[in-house]
Design a protein around this motif. Structure first.
Motif, PDB file in Angstrom:
ATOM      1  N   TRP A   1       0.975  -1.369  -0.148  1.00  0.00           N
ATOM      2  CA  TRP A   1      -0.115  -0.037   0.097  1.00  0.00           C
ATOM      3  C   TRP A   1       0.867   1.308  -0.007  1.00  0.00           C
ATOM      4  CZ3 TRP A   1      -5.020  -1.915  -0.523  1.00  0.00           C
ATOM      5  CH2 TRP A   1      -4.923  -3.255  -0.195  1.00  0.00           C
ATOM      6  N   ALA A   2       2.084   1.040  -0.155  1.00  0.00           N
ATOM      7  CA  ALA A   2       3.113   2.186  -0.063  1.00  0.00           C
ATOM      8  C   ALA A   2       3.076   2.905   1.185  1.00  0.00           C
ATOM      9  CB  ALA A   2       2.811   3.245  -1.311  1.00  0.00           C
ATOM     10  N   VAL A   3       3.067   2.001   2.301  1.00  0.00           N
ATOM     11  CA  VAL A   3       3.271   2.659   3.559  1.00  0.00           C
ATOM     12  C   VAL A   3       4.496   2.180   4.017  1.00  0.00           C
ATOM     13  CG1 VAL A   3       2.264   2.424   6.180  1.00  0.00           C
ATOM     14  CG2 VAL A   3       0.706   2.436   4.242  1.00  0.00           C
TER      15      VAL A   3
ATOM     16  N   GLN B   1       8.630  10.934   2.660  1.00  0.00           N
ATOM     17  CA  GLN B   1       7.546  11.757   2.325  1.00  0.00           C
ATOM     18  C   GLN B   1       7.832  12.619   1.016  1.00  0.00           C
ATOM     19  OE1 GLN B   1       5.465  14.248   4.856  1.00  0.00           O
ATOM     20  NE2 GLN B   1       6.003  13.422   6.654  1.00  0.00           N
ATOM     21  N   ALA B   2       9.167  12.803   0.657  1.00  0.00           N
ATOM     22  CA  ALA B   2       9.508  13.562  -0.531  1.00  0.00           C
ATOM     23  C   ALA B   2       9.391  12.305  -1.669  1.00  0.00           C
ATOM     24  CB  ALA B   2      10.969  13.904  -0.867  1.00  0.00           C
ATOM     25  N   ARG B   3       9.805  11.181  -1.551  1.00  0.00           N
ATOM     26  CA  ARG B   3       9.587  10.286  -2.706  1.00  0.00           C
ATOM     27  C   ARG B   3       7.772   9.993  -3.025  1.00  0.00           C
ATOM     28  NH1 ARG B   3      13.805   7.414  -4.735  1.00  0.00           N
ATOM     29  NH2 ARG B   3      11.980   7.044  -6.222  1.00  0.00           N
ATOM     30  N   THR B   4       7.158  10.376  -1.966  1.00  0.00           N
ATOM     31  CA  THR B   4       5.571   9.908  -2.390  1.00  0.00           C
ATOM     32  C   THR B   4       4.771  11.220  -2.550  1.00  0.00           C
ATOM     33  OG1 THR B   4       5.447  10.000   0.202  1.00  0.00           O
ATOM     34  CG2 THR B   4       5.839   7.856  -1.092  1.00  0.00           C
ATOM     35  N   ASN B   5       5.260  12.257  -1.967  1.00  0.00           N
ATOM     36  CA  ASN B   5       4.332  13.574  -2.000  1.00  0.00           C
ATOM     37  C   ASN B   5       4.837  14.768  -2.209  1.00  0.00           C
ATOM     38  OD1 ASN B   5       1.440  12.280  -1.212  1.00  0.00           O
ATOM     39  ND2 ASN B   5       2.745  11.356   0.162  1.00  0.00           N
ATOM     40  N   ALA B   6       6.216  14.900  -2.830  1.00  0.00           N
ATOM     41  CA  ALA B   6       7.081  16.151  -2.851  1.00  0.00           C
ATOM     42  C   ALA B   6       6.117  17.399  -3.553  1.00  0.00           C
ATOM     43  CB  ALA B   6       8.191  16.023  -3.790  1.00  0.00           C
TER      44      ALA B   6
ATOM     45  N   ARG C   1      -4.146  16.792   4.558  1.00  0.00           N
ATOM     46  CA  ARG C   1      -3.993  15.391   4.111  1.00  0.00           C
ATOM     47  C   ARG C   1      -2.982  14.613   4.826  1.00  0.00           C
ATOM     48  NH1 ARG C   1      -4.759  12.960  -1.198  1.00  0.00           N
ATOM     49  NH2 ARG C   1      -3.422  11.061  -1.442  1.00  0.00           N
ATOM     50  N   PHE C   2      -3.024  13.300   5.167  1.00  0.00           N
ATOM     51  CA  PHE C   2      -2.387  12.560   6.054  1.00  0.00           C
ATOM     52  C   PHE C   2      -1.199  11.584   5.331  1.00  0.00           C
ATOM     53  CE2 PHE C   2      -5.694  13.031   9.163  1.00  0.00           C
ATOM     54  CZ  PHE C   2      -5.055  13.472  10.086  1.00  0.00           C
ATOM     55  N   PHE C   3      -0.403  11.373   5.994  1.00  0.00           N
ATOM     56  CA  PHE C   3       0.742  10.215   5.414  1.00  0.00           C
ATOM     57  C   PHE C   3       0.971   9.295   6.592  1.00  0.00           C
ATOM     58  CE2 PHE C   3       4.984   8.702   4.982  1.00  0.00           C
ATOM     59  CZ  PHE C   3       4.954   8.517   3.633  1.00  0.00           C
ATOM     60  N   GLU C   4       0.794   8.097   6.325  1.00  0.00           N
ATOM     61  CA  GLU C   4       0.817   6.948   7.146  1.00  0.00           C
ATOM     62  C   GLU C   4       2.366   6.189   7.113  1.00  0.00           C
ATOM     63  OE1 GLU C   4      -1.358   2.763   8.171  1.00  0.00           O
ATOM     64  OE2 GLU C   4      -1.967   3.792   6.584  1.00  0.00           O
ATOM     65  N   MET C   5       2.864   5.938   8.300  1.00  0.00           N
ATOM     66  CA  MET C   5       4.177   5.209   8.623  1.00  0.00           C
ATOM     67  C   MET C   5       4.177   4.582   9.837  1.00  0.00           C
ATOM     68  SD  MET C   5       6.371   8.916   8.792  1.00  0.00           S
ATOM     69  CE  MET C   5       5.798  10.015  10.078  1.00  0.00           C
ATOM     70  N   ARG C   6       5.354   3.802   9.748  1.00  0.00           N
ATOM     71  CA  ARG C   6       5.655   3.275  11.040  1.00  0.00           C
ATOM     72  C   ARG C   6       7.379   3.699  11.124  1.00  0.00           C
ATOM     73  NH1 ARG C   6       6.354  -3.361  12.470  1.00  0.00           N
ATOM     74  NH2 ARG C   6       7.023  -2.865  14.716  1.00  0.00           N
ATOM     75  N   THR C   7       7.642   4.163  12.217  1.00  0.00           N
ATOM     76  CA  THR C   7       8.999   4.604  12.477  1.00  0.00           C
ATOM     77  C   THR C   7       9.535   3.653  13.858  1.00  0.00           C
ATOM     78  OG1 THR C   7       8.052   6.353  13.734  1.00  0.00           O
ATOM     79  CG2 THR C   7       8.877   6.831  11.494  1.00  0.00           C
TER      80      THR C   7
ATOM     81  N   TYR D   1      -7.640   7.273   0.973  1.00  0.00           N
ATOM     82  CA  TYR D   1      -7.079   8.021  -0.501  1.00  0.00           C
ATOM     83  C   TYR D   1      -5.777   7.528  -0.844  1.00  0.00           C
ATOM     84  CZ  TYR D   1      -6.037  11.356   3.165  1.00  0.00           C
ATOM     85  OH  TYR D   1      -5.672  12.094   4.308  1.00  0.00           O
ATOM     86  N   GLY D   2      -5.136   6.674   0.179  1.00  0.00           N
ATOM     87  CA  GLY D   2      -3.821   6.094  -0.128  1.00  0.00           C
ATOM     88  C   GLY D   2      -2.616   7.242   0.451  1.00  0.00           C
ATOM     89  N   ASN D   3      -1.329   6.496   0.086  1.00  0.00           N
ATOM     90  CA  ASN D   3      -0.428   7.334   0.772  1.00  0.00           C
ATOM     91  C   ASN D   3       0.587   8.014  -0.221  1.00  0.00           C
ATOM     92  OD1 ASN D   3       0.208   7.568   3.406  1.00  0.00           O
ATOM     93  ND2 ASN D   3       2.256   6.252   3.346  1.00  0.00           N
ATOM     94  N   ALA D   4       0.344   8.067  -1.443  1.00  0.00           N
ATOM     95  CA  ALA D   4       1.247   8.695  -2.254  1.00  0.00           C
ATOM     96  C   ALA D   4       0.463   9.686  -3.427  1.00  0.00           C
ATOM     97  CB  ALA D   4       1.948   7.567  -3.123  1.00  0.00           C
ATOM     98  N   THR D   5       1.038  10.880  -3.764  1.00  0.00           N
ATOM     99  CA  THR D   5       0.365  11.529  -5.112  1.00  0.00           C
ATOM    100  C   THR D   5       1.413  11.712  -5.836  1.00  0.00           C
ATOM    101  OG1 THR D   5       1.184  13.443  -3.647  1.00  0.00           O
ATOM    102  CG2 THR D   5      -1.284  12.709  -3.267  1.00  0.00           C
TER     103      THR D   5
END
Length: 694
Positions: free
Chosen positions: A59-61, A80-85, A232-238, A669-673
């Motif tokens: 899911w690109a998380v 975050q840059a790679r997915t939504n810069a 808009r949100f971005f989902e991740m595990r750190t 709406y997914g994790n990437a634009t």
């Protein structure tokens, strides 16, 4: 699940100290972007000894793992840059207050907002107030973001003028987002009202171990916000030693604002904390009366460049109360905003970081008391079986009046209305482990967190609305269901969240149909609503007509003049106060619906779709105004309907002894634009079928 097979080539990212430069030392970005479900191994220099791993699921998380907090936040900036810069650079450009010069007249209103509220100066104040370690983490995030954009010249598209990003951009974004949330103004006292102002919110539920069928606490996190821009949100595990956290962050912020660790979790809902006060100034030129004396506004003129148009002069004005703006009705008013512009809660970013280390609900609340957020409710649960709810913020200490004074313009000439202190966060309403075994919030007053309601007299006055000021049907639907359950299973709790029953219809529809029967021009509307299943499923024919009727009665629902009476404060109203007036608004709703070109029996799935092209699926869910808990707000346009906002991240967390906690989630709406982002499966279909990712 994230695949653990390691990509066989190493990427070395060279981030020179104090710069944003980075050079790709292995394969191209396009090769990397095809590796969803794989792991990237990154080496952050100088020295080449600091290693990061980024694992992507289908899911690109991402899961970002590193040896310390700085490498983790570097990795967060990178992903975050790679997915939504482009989205993020657009957000930063708006927050800087110079977007019109870069991108044209459409951005002028954003620049005016920034200038008129003095956000440039406040950003400097917020930045100086950050702890050194907070800024070091933010700086690492910026380095990672800039490194990704440096190695791939396609990232960011037509927004790359913003590069490189700096810690000030992140703080400016946080301040602007906090200001935007705090200045939501349904009455237009100072800022343009929006019919969806009161819908920007969220739901949240927590069930204790004693009330759960599992014997352990459960938590549902369910924010509803606009699906684009700063909301808009971005989902991740750190992960790094001492911290393992999964959750969401607003795009462009460096760590999560809500989510869960193995030990504890929390969600936020927007609360009605009365941070903003609006003052009527009765200006004469640049002079106003205060405490019997004439005073001059502090006035600064700003020349704003506008790409493709002539420059514009924007005037920044301040009175003793705060910034001065022109309200939608043309009146000049001053605004004073606790927690953001006045007595600002500059600790918010660090607070979210520290919250992620808590091991219990009690510790979460203690962290907030020491490092408060400017607003929001917190609905929380932990692996010990505890639950709780907290009213976040530091609202004004008002020497006079009550909560309703935050919903009117105050006399600007009388010093008794000018508050100068704010309440301590530790004095805000809260409940831990109530006897009911559950807590909930759907943006209503904190007194209704649980049952019986919290006694408002135990807390400071004028900080929240009374229980008889609940202005939509979500909290009524939520509390009625919770009170009816003896034990609650995970499946039942998720079923509550995905409920699409329009509770308002159960209150008014029978009387509306009876009153409309015999009206020749409404025969077809009566037939449609009689056959409607009173739900907002994608194929519930008639929902859109009833929803539009509800929107025509928005103020009557909010102030309850639509109804004959309510059984109890915060309870379910009964019947229509004026059936003839309700019939007239049904006639209006019919005209609006047919004017969009949709059929009279339209379902939400007929008028709005999720996704694009051949993968598009029918819309699903409905409005909180009518009591639907699966949030999906739409509005009519000249040529149809458009999506406005709705469910964003939904997460069901089932706590267990530490190390065994499990969760299922969906980011609608997914994790990437970003074009070229790691490929991912669409999450629309998961959400539309009332499921979570497994």
């Amino acid at each position: 699940m994230t695949q653990t097979r390691v990509f066989p080539r190493r990427f070395v990212l060279r981030a020179a100290a104090g710069t944003a430069a980075a050079t790709m030392m292995a394969n191209s970005g396009s090769a990397v972007a095809s590796l969803a479900g794989q792991q990237w191994q990154l080496t952050r220099e100088p020295g080449g000894a600091r290693h990061l791993k980024v694992g992507w699921d289908e899911w690109a998380v991402p899961t970002v793992s590193a040896k310390d907090e700085f490498d983790v936040t570097y990795g967060v900036g990178y992903v975050q840059a790679r997915t939504n810069a482009r989205e993020i650079l657009d957000i930063y450009g708006r927050a800087r207050g110079g977007a019109a010069a870069l991108w044209g007249p459409d951005y002028l209103a954003e620049d005016e907002f920034t200038i008129q509220l003095g956000l440039h100066t406040k950003t400097d104040l917020w930045t100086r107030a950050q702890k050194p370690k907070t800024l070091a983490r933010v700086r690492a995030f910026c380095e990672g973001f800039n490194a990704a954009c440096s190695e791939n010249a396609e990232l960011g598209g037509d927004r790359r003028e913003i590069l490189p990003v700096t810690p000030r951009d992140i703080i400016a974004h946080l301040l602007r987002a906090s200001t935007r949330f705090t200045t939501l103004d349904s009455q237009g006292l100072a800022f343009p009202p929006d019919q969806f102002t009161n819908t920007v919110g969220s739901n949240g539920w927590a069930v204790s171990g004693g009330r759960s069928t599992t014997g352990h606490a459960m938590l549902v996190i369910n924010p509803h916000l606009v699906w684009r821009g700063y909301q808009r949100f971005f989902e991740m595990r750190t992960r790094h030693p001492g911290r393992d956290f999964h959750g969401v962050t607003l795009l462009g912020l460096p760590w999560q604002q809500m989510g869960y660790s193995p030990a504890v979790g929390w969600g936020h809902t927007v609360n009605p904390v009365p941070n903003m006060s609006v003052y009527d100034l009765n200006l004469s030129g640049n002079r106003y009366l205060y405490n019997g004396r004439q005073r001059r506004l502090k006035v600064t003129e700003h020349r704003v460049e506008v790409r493709g148009a002539e420059p514009v002069t924007v005037v920044e004005r301040h009175s003793v109360h705060g910034p001065v703006v022109t309200a939608p009705d043309g009146t000049d008013v001053a605004v004073r905003i606790a927690g953001v512009l006045h007595h600002p809660a500059t600790s918010a970013l660090e607070s979210w970081w520290r919250l992620s280390f808590a091991t219990s609900v009690q510790e979460l609340f203690k962290v907030h008391d020491g490092a408060p957020l400017p607003l929001f409710n917190m609905i929380a649960a932990d692996a010990l079986g505890s639950i709780g709810a907290l009213y976040c913020g530091t609202p004004p200490v008002r020497a006079h009046g009550d909560f309703d004074d935050s919903k009117r313009r105050l006399p600007g000439d009388d010093p008794k209305w000018l508050w100068r202190r704010v309440h301590q966060a530790s004095r805000m309403p809260r409940v831990i482990n109530p006897e009911s075994g559950w807590v909930q919030n759907c943006n209503e007053t904190p007194w209704l967190y649980t049952d019986p309601p919290l006694p408002a007299e135990d807390w400071p006055s004028a900080i929240a609305p009374s229980v008889d000021q609940v202005d939509d049907f979500r909290p009524i639907a939520s509390r009625r269901w919770l009170k009816a359950q003896k034990k609650i299973s995970p499946e039942q709790l998720l079923g509550l969240k995905f409920s699409k029953r329009a509770l308002l219809a159960d209150v008014v529809l029978d009387e509306l149909l009876a009153a409309a029967t015999g009206e020749t021009d409404l025969e077809d509307a009566v037939q449609v609503l009689t056959a409607w299943d009173r739900r907002a499923n994608q194929d519930s024919e008639g929902y859109v007509l009833f929803y539009l009727w509800s929107m025509q009665n928005l103020s009557g629902i909010g102030d309850k003049t639509l109804f004959r009476c309510a059984a109890e404060p915060g309870g379910l109203p009964t019947g229509l106060a004026d059936p003839a007036a309700a019939v007239a608004t049904l006639r209006d709703a019919k005209a609006i619906l047919l004017g969009t070109g949709a059929p009279l029996d339209a379902s939400v799935g007929q008028v709005v779709s999720l996704g694009d092209g051949p993968d598009a699926i029918p819309g699903d869910g409905g409005s909180g105004l009518v009591g639907v808990l699966k949030a999906f707000e739409i509005m009519p346009t000249a040529d149809g309907f458009k999506k406005v906002l709705g469910d964003t991240w939904v997460s069901l967390v089932q706590f267990r002894p530490v190390g065994e906690t499990t969760a299922e989630s969906v980011l609608v709406y997914g994790n990437a634009t970003e074009p070229g982002a790691p490929p991912s499966k669409s999450q629309y279909a998961v959400w539309a079928s009332d499921r979570l990712r497994t």
